[in-house]
Design an enzyme around this catalytic site. Sequence first.
Site, PDB file in Angstrom:
ATOM      1  N   HIS A  79      71.767  37.398  75.530  1.00 40.59           N
ATOM      2  CA  HIS A  79      71.060  38.245  74.570  1.00 40.59           C
ATOM      3  C   HIS A  79      71.157  39.690  75.045  1.00 40.59           C
ATOM      4  CE1 HIS A  79      68.933  35.293  71.985  1.00 40.59           C
ATOM      5  NE2 HIS A  79      69.196  34.505  73.003  1.00 40.59           N
ATOM      6  N   HIS A  82      61.837  35.607  72.954  1.00 41.53           N
ATOM      7  CA  HIS A  82      61.350  34.228  72.859  1.00 41.53           C
ATOM      8  C   HIS A  82      59.969  34.146  73.490  1.00 41.53           C
ATOM      9  CE1 HIS A  82      65.769  34.037  73.109  1.00 41.53           C
ATOM     10  NE2 HIS A  82      65.687  33.004  72.307  1.00 41.53           N
ATOM     11  N   TYR A 125      58.883  31.791  75.275  1.00 41.11           N
ATOM     12  CA  TYR A 125      58.952  31.250  76.640  1.00 41.11           C
ATOM     13  C   TYR A 125      59.221  32.324  77.687  1.00 41.11           C
ATOM     14  CZ  TYR A 125      64.096  31.289  76.139  1.00 41.11           C
ATOM     15  OH  TYR A 125      65.397  31.676  75.945  1.00 41.11           O
ATOM     16  N   GLU A 126      59.697  33.486  77.240  1.00 46.39           N
ATOM     17  CA  GLU A 126      59.951  34.576  78.194  1.00 46.39           C
ATOM     18  C   GLU A 126      58.634  35.202  78.675  1.00 46.39           C
ATOM     19  OE1 GLU A 126      63.544  37.191  77.126  1.00 46.39           O
ATOM     20  OE2 GLU A 126      63.117  36.141  75.256  1.00 46.39           O
ATOM     21  N   HIS A 181      72.585  25.728  79.887  1.00 45.54           N
ATOM     22  CA  HIS A 181      72.672  26.945  79.085  1.00 45.54           C
ATOM     23  C   HIS A 181      74.120  27.410  78.931  1.00 45.54           C
ATOM     24  CE1 HIS A 181      71.149  30.456  77.080  1.00 45.54           C
ATOM     25  NE2 HIS A 181      71.627  31.283  77.979  1.00 45.54           N
ATOM     26  N   ALA A 190      70.921  29.007  68.448  1.00 48.65           N
ATOM     27  CA  ALA A 190      71.626  27.880  69.048  1.00 48.65           C
ATOM     28  C   ALA A 190      70.650  26.709  69.025  1.00 48.65           C
ATOM     29  CB  ALA A 190      72.003  28.219  70.488  1.00 48.65           C
ATOM     30  N   MET A 215      64.376  26.801  70.432  1.00 50.76           N
ATOM     31  CA  MET A 215      63.215  27.499  71.006  1.00 50.76           C
ATOM     32  C   MET A 215      62.938  28.842  70.337  1.00 50.76           C
ATOM     33  SD  MET A 215      64.294  26.803  74.941  1.00 50.76           S
ATOM     34  CE  MET A 215      64.952  25.226  75.443  1.00 50.76           C
ATOM     35  N   SER A 216      63.373  28.977  69.111  1.00 49.13           N
ATOM     36  CA  SER A 216      63.162  30.279  68.449  1.00 49.13           C
ATOM     37  C   SER A 216      62.926  30.075  66.965  1.00 49.13           C
ATOM     38  CB  SER A 216      64.399  31.159  68.651  1.00 49.13           C
ATOM     39  OG  SER A 216      65.510  30.610  67.970  1.00 49.13           O
ATOM     40  N   SER A 226      71.422  32.788  70.837  1.00 46.71           N
ATOM     41  CA  SER A 226      72.142  32.652  72.108  1.00 46.71           C
ATOM     42  C   SER A 226      73.622  32.373  71.884  1.00 46.71           C
ATOM     43  CB  SER A 226      71.584  31.482  72.930  1.00 46.71           C
ATOM     44  OG  SER A 226      70.293  31.764  73.357  1.00 46.71           O
ATOM     45  N   ASN A 264      74.976  21.648  71.254  1.00 44.21           N
ATOM     46  CA  ASN A 264      74.970  20.450  72.110  1.00 44.21           C
ATOM     47  C   ASN A 264      74.215  19.342  71.400  1.00 44.21           C
ATOM     48  OD1 ASN A 264      72.633  22.434  72.920  1.00 44.21           O
ATOM     49  ND2 ASN A 264      71.885  20.377  73.409  1.00 44.21           N
TER      50      ASN A 264
HETATM   51  N1  HPA Z   1      67.009  21.954  72.944  1.00 45.33           N
HETATM   52  C1  HPA Z   1      66.288  23.067  72.721  1.00 45.33           C
HETATM   53  N2  HPA Z   1      66.825  24.236  72.468  1.00 45.33           N
HETATM   54  C2  HPA Z   1      68.165  24.331  72.447  1.00 45.33           C
HETATM   55  C3  HPA Z   1      68.982  23.220  72.669  1.00 45.33           C
HETATM   56  C4  HPA Z   1      68.370  21.971  72.931  1.00 45.33           C
HETATM   57  O1  HPA Z   1      69.022  20.930  73.141  1.00 45.33           O
HETATM   58  N3  HPA Z   1      70.265  23.657  72.575  1.00 45.33           N
HETATM   59  C5  HPA Z   1      70.212  24.978  72.292  1.00 45.33           C
HETATM   60  N4  HPA Z   1      68.937  25.395  72.201  1.00 45.33           N
END
Ligand code: HPA
Length: 291
Positions: free
Chosen positions: A60, A82, A84-85, A264, A112, A228-229, A29, A252
Amino acid sequence: MNYEKAVEAAEFIRSKYTKEIKAAVVLGSGLGAFADEVENAVIIPYEQIPHFSRSTVEGHAGRLVLGEVGGISIAVQQGRFHYYEGYEIEQVVFPVRAFRVLGVKNLILTNAAGSVNTDFPQGSLMLIRDHINLTGINPLRGRNDERFGVRFPDMTEIYALDYQEIVINEARQMAQEKAARREAETNQKQTVNYFLRRGIYCGLIGPSYETPAEVRMLRLLGTDALGMSTVAEAIAARHVGMKVIGISCITNMAAGISDDIIHHEEVMETGAKVAATFKELLRRVVARIGF
Ligand code: HPA
């Protein structure tokens, strides 16, 4: 785990790009800009490739970019799938298997990630030393196809140690060169900003971000950054015998580590801010592993 489908996808890609692909790069991402570095690019939208899914997440692009970086042929997945999609886990790792049928031996996974470790600030990069798969799923579930790999693949060195050394050395050199350049410009002593950390990535299912209590638990379990990947793709790549590099962009601080809430857009913005460093590191690493 359909080998024939991977062959169909690989043959289609081969019909568009005939050079030997030395490495595949999956862009996370906000990190899609690396695809702009590819010269003589052949761009294939995912929907044209047999059995590829479409990318639904903002940030993406959903296309495969084939071409050269520093004279080395690579395949860049600009956008990934992903779990989750709503995809099946086999769809998530399908490109990895297609790459393997194409003969690609090296996979660079980027993502990310949220930082759980206060020594890993927003905007730094984390080389993945190892991972914890807490997604509750494994891409190798189901009947095993020996043409891909063995039933019970070893994961002791899921992220290739010799490649980790390469990434660390290149990042160190980049940081030192940058400080030296600034020193020459300003005539003042500069401290070197070593931007690369090395740590444990924890893969979670998402798409909700974690609660602060979950983040505290994951910290106790040894997590440095989470996302998440990546974990499913890394497992599938090791299964087929590819060598894997994982690099997280710390976009973050994870929930509860700082007072900020996570969105996001922030993830995307931080990706854009580190794009120059990230692109240069990838270029240098590709040059070292793509011989
Ligand atoms: N948590 C989960 N996935 C993420 C995060 C997060 O804080 N930042 C970017 N992808």
